[in-house]
Design an enzyme around this catalytic site. Structure first.
Site, PDB file in Angstrom:
ATOM      1  N   SER A   1    -199.160 -80.991 -15.981  1.00  0.00           N
ATOM      2  CA  SER A   1    -198.022 -81.640 -16.647  1.00  0.00           C
ATOM      3  C   SER A   1    -197.246 -82.609 -15.777  1.00  0.00           C
ATOM      4  O   SER A   1    -196.380 -83.304 -16.282  1.00  0.00           O
ATOM      5  CB  SER A   1    -197.069 -80.583 -17.176  1.00  0.00           C
ATOM      6  OG  SER A   1    -196.349 -80.015 -16.115  1.00  0.00           O
TER       7      SER A   1
ATOM      8  N   HIS B   1    -199.469 -76.697 -21.525  1.00  0.00           N
ATOM      9  CA  HIS B   1    -199.099 -78.061 -21.908  1.00  0.00           C
ATOM     10  C   HIS B   1    -200.099 -78.674 -22.889  1.00  0.00           C
ATOM     11  O   HIS B   1    -200.118 -79.891 -23.075  1.00  0.00           O
ATOM     12  CB  HIS B   1    -198.941 -78.947 -20.675  1.00  0.00           C
ATOM     13  CG  HIS B   1    -197.757 -78.546 -19.853  1.00  0.00           C
ATOM     14  ND1 HIS B   1    -196.476 -78.974 -20.114  1.00  0.00           N
ATOM     15  CD2 HIS B   1    -197.655 -77.689 -18.811  1.00  0.00           C
ATOM     16  CE1 HIS B   1    -195.635 -78.430 -19.257  1.00  0.00           C
ATOM     17  NE2 HIS B   1    -196.324 -77.643 -18.458  1.00  0.00           N
TER      18      HIS B   1
ATOM     19  N   LYS C   1    -193.008 -74.485 -25.645  1.00  0.00           N
ATOM     20  CA  LYS C   1    -193.094 -75.945 -25.537  1.00  0.00           C
ATOM     21  C   LYS C   1    -193.464 -76.526 -26.912  1.00  0.00           C
ATOM     22  O   LYS C   1    -192.593 -76.650 -27.748  1.00  0.00           O
ATOM     23  CB  LYS C   1    -194.035 -76.320 -24.403  1.00  0.00           C
ATOM     24  CG  LYS C   1    -193.519 -75.758 -23.047  1.00  0.00           C
ATOM     25  CD  LYS C   1    -194.293 -76.239 -21.863  1.00  0.00           C
ATOM     26  CE  LYS C   1    -194.003 -75.436 -20.601  1.00  0.00           C
ATOM     27  NZ  LYS C   1    -192.688 -75.688 -19.990  1.00  0.00           N
TER      28      LYS C   1
END
Ligand SMILES: Cc1ncc(COP(=O)(O)O)c(C=O)c1O
Length: 408
Positions: free
Chosen positions: A190, A218, A249
């Site tokens: 990331s 991610h 996320k």
């Protein structure tokens, strides 16, 4: 007597001296407005900002489907789970969520943790207890939570150069053929936005009899036809033995999990201290995450819009001569190469333009590679991009930071 005050002050001064002292942006998120938010300054005054560095990659943290599920579950089940998983805390929505996650990754079972950090730390520590003599091969840019888990177990470990399969193979070949082995790596890294060679890593794992442990924190929600991650995108779900992800996320809520064969999940469930001895996630979180996952599976257009926004921002920065770093993912890192400049540009973007992007400095990235890291979402409009590119262009001139050589 021991001077406790001085010891804590020294610790803070050390961090400040190394340029690692963190100042948090105080943000009030406003439902339905993402990526807009209201920032409170140190003096108490407020400022409207556009957030450009959130990991709520698809805005699911404010999606009505998720919010409704969470509100309904609060009304139906209350606030907390009321216990650890073993002692009354296995709530219905957690069980349903684990089943949904397992099927998403085409695994037999899944296991929830209170965060992705805890999932990595607890699982990697525990695998070393379950597999005596385990040797772990870890990518040099793996996340702090993986490093913590690998170190805590105390097993033999080898760090391979980032994404360097030749180096990985040399290390695997040098290890005893009959020893249990695990390759720990991430799909999307990331900070740089690069993506690991999953097929090559899986091939090496097969050749040398190693298990694969993949962090898709991610990537989950963002890649693959149903959003199950890069392993799904690459048609390699079966080649990964243990996948680890976050619910915090792209899924927009909070929590973490692993998915794997039932026997692996059963063993980790039975041995992992970080799973056993902690209160389980509140039902509203698991219900919200379940609604989010179901929505993400059914809406590939969100992933298309996300990729389009990232590609557009990269192209617009390049056109303006802003040095975007090579990234094959949704991450848009811009190279500054100096911690003072990075912080200065970030401060000026915030105060003068209402644009919030956190500076990324050492030790998160190596010294000399300090950067700004943008994470455009489908909710970032063209007008927001206009403002950002204009502000960056002006600051690049003002601060005399290097531009892309080829572009005027
Ligand atoms: C690669 C990676 N793995 C794991 C985590 C931890 O996930 P969580 O935020 O759910 O604790 C993070 C960051 O948050 C991460 O970047």
């Amino acid at each position: 007597m021991f001077d406790y005050q001085a010891a804590f002050e020294t610790a803070v001064e050390q961090v400040k001296g190394e340029g690692r002292y963190r100042v948090f942006a105080d943000l009030k998120r406003v439902r339905g407005q993402f990526p807009k938010a209201i920032r409170r300054r140190a003096d108490g005054s407020e400022q409207d900002v556009v957030v450009w560095c959130s990991n709520d990659y698809l805005g699911m943290g404010q999606h009505p489907v998720v919010l409704d599920a969470m509100k309904d579950e609060v009304d139906a089940a209350g606030a907390g789970a009321g216990g650890t998983r073993n002692i009354s805390g296995t709530t219905r929505s957690a069980v349903d969520l684990e089943a949904e996650l397992a099927s998403w990754h085409r695994k037999e079972a899944a296991l929830l943790f209170t965060s992705g950090y805890v999932a990595n730390e607890a699982t990697l520590t525990t695998l070393q207890r379950i597999l005596p003599g385990l040797i772990i091969f870890s990518d040099s840019l793996n996340h702090a939570s993986m490093i913590a888990g690998i170190r805590n177990g105390g097993c033999e470990r080898h760090i391979f150069a980032h994404n360097d399969l030749e180096h990985l193979e040399a290390l695997l070949a040098a290890a005893p053929a009959d020893a249990p082995k695990l390759i720990a790596f991430e799909s999307v890294y990331s900070m740089d936005g690069d993506i690991a060679d999953l097929a090559g890593t899986i091939a090496l794992a097969k050749k040398y009899g190693a298990m694969t442990y993949l962090d898709e924190v991610h990537a989950v929600g963002l890649y693959g036809p149903t959003g199950a991650g890069v392993a799904e995108r690459d048609g390699l779900l079966d080649g990964i033995d243990i996948v680890e992800c976050t619910l915090g996320k792209a899924i927009g809520v909070m929590g973490g999990y692993i998915a794997a064969d039932a026997v692996i999940i059963d063993a980790v469930r039975s041995w992992a201290s970080g799973f056993i001895f902690t209160t389980s996630l509140p039902p509203a979180l698991t219900a919200g995450a379940l609604a989010s996952v179901r929505h993400l599976k059914a809406h590939p257009e969100l992933r298309d819009a996300h990729q389009e926004r990232a590609a557009t921002l990269k192209a617009r920065f390049v056109a303006a001569g802003i040095p975007v770093m090579e990234s094959v993912s949704h991450i848009v890192p811009v190279f500054v190469g100096d911690p003072v400049h990075t912080k200065m540009i970030s401060d000026m973007l915030l105060e003068q333009h209402g644009i919030y992007v956190q500076p990324i400095n050492y030790p998160t990235v190596p010294k000399g590679t300090e950067r700004l890291r943008f994470t455009p979402s489908p909710n970032h409009t063209d007008a927001m991009m206009d403002d950002l590119v204009q502000a960056m262009d002006a600051l690049w001139t003002h601060c005399n930071v290097a531009r892309l050589p080829a572009v005027a």
